[in-house]
Design a protein around this motif. Structure first.
Motif, PDB file in Angstrom:
ATOM      1  N   PHE A  38       0.852  -1.188   0.000  1.00  0.00           N
ATOM      2  CA  PHE A  38       0.000   0.000   0.000  1.00  0.00           C
ATOM      3  C   PHE A  38       0.891   1.241   0.000  1.00  0.00           C
ATOM      4  CE2 PHE A  38      -2.616   3.149   2.347  1.00  0.00           C
ATOM      5  CZ  PHE A  38      -3.707   3.179   1.494  1.00  0.00           C
ATOM      6  N   GLY A  39       0.667   2.134  -0.952  1.00  0.00           N
ATOM      7  CA  GLY A  39       1.448   3.356  -1.034  1.00  0.00           C
ATOM      8  C   GLY A  39       2.740   3.247  -1.840  1.00  0.00           C
ATOM      9  N   ASP A  40       3.148   2.041  -2.281  1.00  0.00           N
ATOM     10  CA  ASP A  40       4.359   1.872  -3.111  1.00  0.00           C
ATOM     11  C   ASP A  40       3.995   2.152  -4.542  1.00  0.00           C
ATOM     12  OD1 ASP A  40       5.408   0.504  -0.891  1.00  0.00           O
ATOM     13  OD2 ASP A  40       5.783  -1.312  -2.010  1.00  0.00           O
ATOM     14  N   PRO A  41       4.756   2.810  -5.228  1.00  0.00           N
ATOM     15  CA  PRO A  41       4.654   4.251  -5.443  1.00  0.00           C
ATOM     16  C   PRO A  41       3.235   4.616  -5.849  1.00  0.00           C
ATOM     17  CG  PRO A  41       5.836   3.252  -7.275  1.00  0.00           C
ATOM     18  CD  PRO A  41       5.513   2.163  -6.268  1.00  0.00           C
TER      19      PRO A  41
ATOM     20  N   ASP B 135      -0.308  -5.335  -4.512  1.00  0.00           N
ATOM     21  CA  ASP B 135      -0.200  -6.219  -5.675  1.00  0.00           C
ATOM     22  C   ASP B 135       0.269  -7.579  -5.180  1.00  0.00           C
ATOM     23  OD1 ASP B 135      -0.912  -4.097  -7.263  1.00  0.00           O
ATOM     24  OD2 ASP B 135       1.092  -3.748  -8.073  1.00  0.00           O
ATOM     25  N   ILE B 136      -0.422  -8.629  -5.628  1.00  0.00           N
ATOM     26  CA  ILE B 136      -0.114 -10.004  -5.223  1.00  0.00           C
ATOM     27  C   ILE B 136       0.190 -10.774  -6.496  1.00  0.00           C
ATOM     28  CG2 ILE B 136      -0.963 -12.049  -4.023  1.00  0.00           C
ATOM     29  CD1 ILE B 136      -3.070 -10.149  -2.681  1.00  0.00           C
ATOM     30  N   ASN B 137       1.387 -11.397  -6.543  1.00  0.00           N
ATOM     31  CA  ASN B 137       1.748 -12.122  -7.767  1.00  0.00           C
ATOM     32  C   ASN B 137       1.076 -13.488  -7.819  1.00  0.00           C
ATOM     33  OD1 ASN B 137       3.258 -13.809  -6.089  1.00  0.00           O
ATOM     34  ND2 ASN B 137       5.210 -13.337  -7.043  1.00  0.00           N
ATOM     35  N   GLY B 138       1.202 -14.128  -8.960  1.00  0.00           N
ATOM     36  CA  GLY B 138       0.618 -15.448  -9.147  1.00  0.00           C
ATOM     37  C   GLY B 138       0.829 -15.899 -10.577  1.00  0.00           C
ATOM     38  N   ARG B 139       0.144 -16.960 -10.942  1.00  0.00           N
ATOM     39  CA  ARG B 139       0.220 -17.474 -12.313  1.00  0.00           C
ATOM     40  C   ARG B 139      -1.029 -17.053 -13.074  1.00  0.00           C
ATOM     41  NH1 ARG B 139       1.241 -22.240  -9.405  1.00  0.00           N
ATOM     42  NH2 ARG B 139      -0.746 -22.989 -10.172  1.00  0.00           N
ATOM     43  N   LEU B 140      -0.857 -16.836 -14.362  1.00  0.00           N
ATOM     44  CA  LEU B 140      -1.975 -16.499 -15.228  1.00  0.00           C
ATOM     45  C   LEU B 140      -3.090 -17.524 -15.031  1.00  0.00           C
ATOM     46  CD1 LEU B 140      -2.267 -14.202 -17.249  1.00  0.00           C
ATOM     47  CD2 LEU B 140      -1.621 -15.792 -19.041  1.00  0.00           C
TER      48      LEU B 140
ATOM     49  N   GLN C 143       4.356  -6.499 -16.151  1.00  0.00           N
ATOM     50  CA  GLN C 143       5.383  -7.408 -16.649  1.00  0.00           C
ATOM     51  C   GLN C 143       5.027  -8.863 -16.376  1.00  0.00           C
ATOM     52  OE1 GLN C 143       8.361  -6.357 -18.101  1.00  0.00           O
ATOM     53  NE2 GLN C 143       7.686  -4.250 -18.004  1.00  0.00           N
ATOM     54  N   GLU C 144       4.420  -9.109 -15.196  1.00  0.00           N
ATOM     55  CA  GLU C 144       4.092 -10.477 -14.773  1.00  0.00           C
ATOM     56  C   GLU C 144       2.657 -10.521 -14.275  1.00  0.00           C
ATOM     57  OE1 GLU C 144       6.887 -11.248 -11.629  1.00  0.00           O
ATOM     58  OE2 GLU C 144       5.852  -9.947 -10.236  1.00  0.00           O
ATOM     59  N   PRO C 145       2.054 -11.709 -14.244  1.00  0.00           N
ATOM     60  CA  PRO C 145       0.695 -11.814 -13.726  1.00  0.00           C
ATOM     61  C   PRO C 145       0.624 -11.375 -12.259  1.00  0.00           C
ATOM     62  CG  PRO C 145       1.318 -13.834 -14.869  1.00  0.00           C
ATOM     63  CD  PRO C 145       2.556 -13.006 -14.734  1.00  0.00           C
ATOM     64  N   LYS C 146      -0.391 -10.575 -11.944  1.00  0.00           N
ATOM     65  CA  LYS C 146      -0.589 -10.142 -10.561  1.00  0.00           C
ATOM     66  C   LYS C 146      -2.010  -9.639 -10.380  1.00  0.00           C
ATOM     67  CE  LYS C 146       0.945  -5.393 -11.289  1.00  0.00           C
ATOM     68  NZ  LYS C 146       1.936  -4.377 -10.978  1.00  0.00           N
ATOM     69  N   LEU C 147      -2.442  -9.652  -9.140  1.00  0.00           N
ATOM     70  CA  LEU C 147      -3.726  -9.078  -8.781  1.00  0.00           C
ATOM     71  C   LEU C 147      -3.452  -7.772  -8.050  1.00  0.00           C
ATOM     72  CD1 LEU C 147      -6.832  -9.175  -8.266  1.00  0.00           C
ATOM     73  CD2 LEU C 147      -6.292 -10.311  -6.108  1.00  0.00           C
ATOM     74  N   HIS C 148      -4.078  -6.700  -8.495  1.00  0.00           N
ATOM     75  CA  HIS C 148      -4.054  -5.451  -7.731  1.00  0.00           C
ATOM     76  C   HIS C 148      -5.324  -5.467  -6.896  1.00  0.00           C
ATOM     77  CE1 HIS C 148      -3.378  -1.337  -6.570  1.00  0.00           C
ATOM     78  NE2 HIS C 148      -4.635  -1.074  -6.888  1.00  0.00           N
ATOM     79  N   PHE C 149      -5.171  -5.418  -5.560  1.00  0.00           N
ATOM     80  CA  PHE C 149      -6.296  -5.541  -4.631  1.00  0.00           C
ATOM     81  C   PHE C 149      -6.376  -4.309  -3.742  1.00  0.00           C
ATOM     82  CE2 PHE C 149      -7.797  -6.990  -0.378  1.00  0.00           C
ATOM     83  CZ  PHE C 149      -9.101  -7.296  -0.727  1.00  0.00           C
ATOM     84  N   GLU C 150      -7.569  -3.738  -3.670  1.00  0.00           N
ATOM     85  CA  GLU C 150      -7.794  -2.572  -2.815  1.00  0.00           C
ATOM     86  C   GLU C 150      -8.990  -2.818  -1.912  1.00  0.00           C
ATOM     87  OE1 GLU C 150      -8.460   0.963  -5.148  1.00  0.00           O
ATOM     88  OE2 GLU C 150      -6.671   0.627  -6.385  1.00  0.00           O
ATOM     89  N   ILE C 151      -8.935  -2.231  -0.725  1.00  0.00           N
ATOM     90  CA  ILE C 151     -10.110  -2.108   0.133  1.00  0.00           C
ATOM     91  C   ILE C 151     -10.348  -0.617   0.281  1.00  0.00           C
ATOM     92  CG2 ILE C 151     -11.072  -2.433   2.450  1.00  0.00           C
ATOM     93  CD1 ILE C 151      -9.476  -5.029   2.671  1.00  0.00           C
ATOM     94  N   ARG C 152     -11.583  -0.202   0.069  1.00  0.00           N
ATOM     95  CA  ARG C 152     -11.929   1.218   0.204  1.00  0.00           C
ATOM     96  C   ARG C 152     -12.979   1.364   1.295  1.00  0.00           C
ATOM     97  NH1 ARG C 152     -11.255   4.510  -5.206  1.00  0.00           N
ATOM     98  NH2 ARG C 152      -9.385   3.459  -5.970  1.00  0.00           N
TER      99      ARG C 152
ATOM    100  N   PRO D  77      -9.145   4.708  -0.250  1.00  0.00           N
ATOM    101  CA  PRO D  77      -8.312   3.510  -0.123  1.00  0.00           C
ATOM    102  C   PRO D  77      -7.707   3.405   1.278  1.00  0.00           C
ATOM    103  CG  PRO D  77      -7.714   4.759  -2.090  1.00  0.00           C
ATOM    104  CD  PRO D  77      -8.640   5.617  -1.285  1.00  0.00           C
ATOM    105  N   VAL D  78      -7.749   2.196   1.838  1.00  0.00           N
ATOM    106  CA  VAL D  78      -7.117   1.899   3.124  1.00  0.00           C
ATOM    107  C   VAL D  78      -6.150   0.742   2.914  1.00  0.00           C
ATOM    108  CG1 VAL D  78      -9.026   2.783   4.541  1.00  0.00           C
ATOM    109  CG2 VAL D  78      -9.044   0.385   3.805  1.00  0.00           C
ATOM    110  N   ASP D  79      -5.200   0.571   3.807  1.00  0.00           N
ATOM    111  CA  ASP D  79      -4.215  -0.499   3.678  1.00  0.00           C
ATOM    112  C   ASP D  79      -4.900  -1.854   3.890  1.00  0.00           C
ATOM    113  OD1 ASP D  79      -2.108  -2.274   3.761  1.00  0.00           O
ATOM    114  OD2 ASP D  79      -0.940  -1.138   5.219  1.00  0.00           O
ATOM    115  N   PRO D  80      -4.972  -2.701   2.853  1.00  0.00           N
ATOM    116  CA  PRO D  80      -5.638  -4.005   3.006  1.00  0.00           C
ATOM    117  C   PRO D  80      -5.021  -4.881   4.092  1.00  0.00           C
ATOM    118  CG  PRO D  80      -5.272  -3.518   0.691  1.00  0.00           C
ATOM    119  CD  PRO D  80      -4.527  -2.475   1.468  1.00  0.00           C
ATOM    120  N   LEU D  81      -3.729  -4.683   4.375  1.00  0.00           N
ATOM    121  CA  LEU D  81      -3.071  -5.518   5.393  1.00  0.00           C
ATOM    122  C   LEU D  81      -3.607  -5.250   6.794  1.00  0.00           C
ATOM    123  CD1 LEU D  81       0.598  -5.537   4.083  1.00  0.00           C
ATOM    124  CD2 LEU D  81      -1.234  -7.200   3.680  1.00  0.00           C
ATOM    125  N   GLN D  82      -4.294  -4.114   6.984  1.00  0.00           N
ATOM    126  CA  GLN D  82      -4.927  -3.826   8.266  1.00  0.00           C
ATOM    127  C   GLN D  82      -6.217  -4.634   8.444  1.00  0.00           C
ATOM    128  OE1 GLN D  82      -3.353  -1.823  10.561  1.00  0.00           O
ATOM    129  NE2 GLN D  82      -1.758  -1.882   9.004  1.00  0.00           N
TER     130      GLN D  82
END
Length: 161
Positions: free
Chosen positions: A56-59, A65-70, A137-146, A151-156
């Motif tokens: 959260f907040g990077d840049p 963002d959570i990586n994974g496979r397509l 560049q690679e498969p990933k999920l961009h995940f937000e909680i609002r 937007p708030v930090d999902p890790l909270q």
């Protein structure tokens, strides 16, 4: 509404016979921790199993963002209703937005496939999309909680893993 126990033969006590397991009524799950007051009573779960590659907040990130496979499953992080399913918002690719309450939304971006429709009710852990790699560049999920649109930090909110 018939209450359990209304059909007992006359003269019996309310106690179960010896050796009978006592099952709590539905909804009386005492093993789950009490939700934090800030999460609106929602029980959040991880939307996919990958590793966090951007916090959260990077840049200027409004989520993580959570990586994974397509094609990896993308799961609803909490129960709710699909508010948006499409690809009209630039920079998000194929996007799903789920409304969980009057305060909370979750956002799932860069999917390769969307498996739900707007207005559809979803359950926590339900597969709503497949992981993709739009604008990345690679498969990933961009995940937000609002919360209340911000937007708030999902890790909270997400459980430790």
């Amino acid at each position: 509404n018939a209450r359990s126990g209304d059909d007992k033969p006359a003269g019996t006590t309310g106690a179960p016979p010896a050796g009978t397991a006592v099952v709590p009524p539905a909804g009386a799950n005492n093993t789950k921790p009490t939700p934090r007051p800030t999460d609106g009573g929602l029980d959040w779960s991880w939307p996919t199993n990958g590793k966090i590659v951007a916090g959260f907040g990077d840049p200027n990130s409004k989520g993580i963002d959570i990586n994974g496979r397509l094609g990896d499953p993308v799961l609803a992080a909490a129960p709710g209703k699909v508010l948006y399913a499409g690809q009209d918002l630039r920079g998000y690719g194929k996007l799903v937005v789920v409304k969980h309450s009057n305060q909370y939304l979750s956002v799932y971006a860069h999917n390769s496939e969307i498996l739900v429709k707007e207005g559809q009710a979803v359950t926590k852990g339900q597969k709503i999309a497949e992981l993709g790699k739009s604008d990345a560049q690679e498969p990933k999920l961009h995940f937000e909680i609002r919360r209340q649109g911000k937007p708030v930090d999902p890790l909270q909110y997400l459980p430790a893993r």
